[in-house]
Design a protein around this motif. Structure first.
Motif, short mmCIF file in Angstrom:
data_model
loop_
_atom_site.label_atom_id
_atom_site.label_comp_id
_atom_site.label_asym_id
_atom_site.label_seq_id
_atom_site.Cartn_x
_atom_site.Cartn_y
_atom_site.Cartn_z
N ALA A 43 -6.11 22.93 43.73
CA ALA A 43 -5.48 24.23 43.97
C ALA A 43 -6.55 25.29 44.17
CB ALA A 43 -4.60 24.60 42.78
N ALA A 44 -6.16 26.40 44.73
CA ALA A 44 -7.09 27.52 44.91
C ALA A 44 -7.65 27.91 43.54
CB ALA A 44 -6.36 28.70 45.55
N LEU A 45 -8.95 27.96 43.45
CA LEU A 45 -9.59 28.22 42.16
C LEU A 45 -10.20 29.61 42.10
CD1 LEU A 45 -10.48 27.10 39.41
CD2 LEU A 45 -12.52 26.21 40.53
N CYS A 46 -11.06 29.91 43.04
CA CYS A 46 -11.81 31.17 42.94
C CYS A 46 -11.11 32.34 43.64
CB CYS A 46 -13.21 31.00 43.49
SG CYS A 46 -13.27 30.80 45.29
N GLY A 47 -10.41 32.05 44.72
CA GLY A 47 -9.74 33.11 45.47
C GLY A 47 -10.68 34.03 46.22
N MET A 48 -11.94 33.61 46.38
CA MET A 48 -12.89 34.49 47.06
C MET A 48 -13.88 33.72 47.94
SD MET A 48 -15.10 35.76 43.85
CE MET A 48 -16.21 34.67 42.97
N GLY A 49 -13.48 32.54 48.41
CA GLY A 49 -14.27 31.85 49.41
C GLY A 49 -15.45 31.06 48.91
N VAL A 50 -15.52 30.78 47.63
CA VAL A 50 -16.68 30.08 47.07
C VAL A 50 -16.41 28.59 46.83
CG1 VAL A 50 -18.27 29.98 45.11
CG2 VAL A 50 -17.56 32.19 46.02
N CYS A 51 -15.27 28.24 46.29
CA CYS A 51 -15.05 26.87 45.81
C CYS A 51 -14.56 25.89 46.90
CB CYS A 51 -14.06 26.87 44.65
SG CYS A 51 -12.36 27.22 45.11
N PHE A 52 -13.97 26.38 47.94
CA PHE A 52 -13.43 25.55 49.03
C PHE A 52 -12.29 24.62 48.58
CE2 PHE A 52 -16.12 26.31 52.76
CZ PHE A 52 -17.07 27.12 52.20
N GLU A 53 -11.69 24.89 47.45
CA GLU A 53 -10.57 24.06 46.98
C GLU A 53 -9.26 24.39 47.70
OE1 GLU A 53 -10.78 21.54 45.24
OE2 GLU A 53 -12.54 21.73 43.96
N CYS A 54 -9.24 25.45 48.47
CA CYS A 54 -8.00 25.93 49.10
C CYS A 54 -7.90 25.53 50.56
CB CYS A 54 -7.92 27.44 48.98
SG CYS A 54 -9.24 28.29 49.87
N ARG A 55 -8.71 24.59 51.01
CA ARG A 55 -8.73 24.25 52.43
C ARG A 55 -7.39 23.68 52.90
NH1 ARG A 55 -13.59 20.41 52.27
NH2 ARG A 55 -12.99 20.44 50.08
N GLN A 64 -9.58 25.11 56.90
CA GLN A 64 -9.60 26.57 56.85
C GLN A 64 -9.43 27.00 55.39
OE1 GLN A 64 -9.80 28.52 59.94
NE2 GLN A 64 -10.50 26.45 60.39
N GLN A 65 -10.17 28.01 55.00
CA GLN A 65 -10.07 28.51 53.62
C GLN A 65 -8.87 29.45 53.52
OE1 GLN A 65 -14.36 29.61 53.57
NE2 GLN A 65 -14.11 29.15 51.39
N ALA A 66 -7.83 28.98 52.86
CA ALA A 66 -6.58 29.74 52.79
C ALA A 66 -6.73 31.07 52.06
CB ALA A 66 -5.51 28.89 52.10
N CYS A 67 -7.65 31.13 51.13
CA CYS A 67 -7.80 32.37 50.35
C CYS A 67 -8.49 33.47 51.15
CB CYS A 67 -8.56 32.12 49.06
SG CYS A 67 -10.32 31.79 49.27
N MET A 68 -9.14 33.11 52.23
CA MET A 68 -9.93 34.09 52.98
C MET A 68 -9.22 34.58 54.25
SD MET A 68 -12.51 34.46 51.08
CE MET A 68 -13.63 35.39 52.11
S1 FES Z 1 -9.87 29.44 46.43
FE1 FES Z 1 -11.98 29.12 46.35
S2 FES Z 1 -12.60 29.14 48.41
FE2 FES Z 1 -10.48 29.58 48.48
#
Ligand code: FES
Length: 81
Positions: A43-55, A64-68
């Motif tokens: 799942a989305a973890l950081c919400g700011m483009g760092v973890c890439f868990e939201c692809r 694509q990074q959904a949070c960005m």
């Molecule tokens: S939630 Fe971490 S990069 Fe999107």
């Protein structure tokens, strides 16, 4: 009063507030974002483009990074879930 748009997540129409992220649309749809190599739901973890868990895949473009990204009306989003 806020305007809403409709995004399609895994074939399901999801209504969200205009200006919200794609990650918000996926969360609202109740979908997981992706699976790890071992099959665990991520799942989305950081919400700011760092973890890439939201692809997710957006309009046929994978990883694509959904949070960005801001959701657009009619956007087609696909997740591993
Ligand atoms: S939630 Fe971490 S990069 Fe999107």
């Amino acid at each position: 009063m806020s305007t809403c748009i409709c995004v399609i997540v895994n074939g399901k129409p999801v209504e969200i507030v205009a200006g919200a992220s794609v990650a918000a649309a996926v969360a609202r749809a109740g979908s997981q974002f992706r699976r790890s190599r071992s099959g665990e739901a991520r799942a989305a973890l950081c919400g700011m483009g760092v973890c890439f868990e939201c692809r997710v895949e957006i309009d046929g473009v994978p990883q694509q990074q959904a949070c960005m990204l801001i959701a657009r009306a009619g956007m087609q989003v696909r997740t591993d879930g």
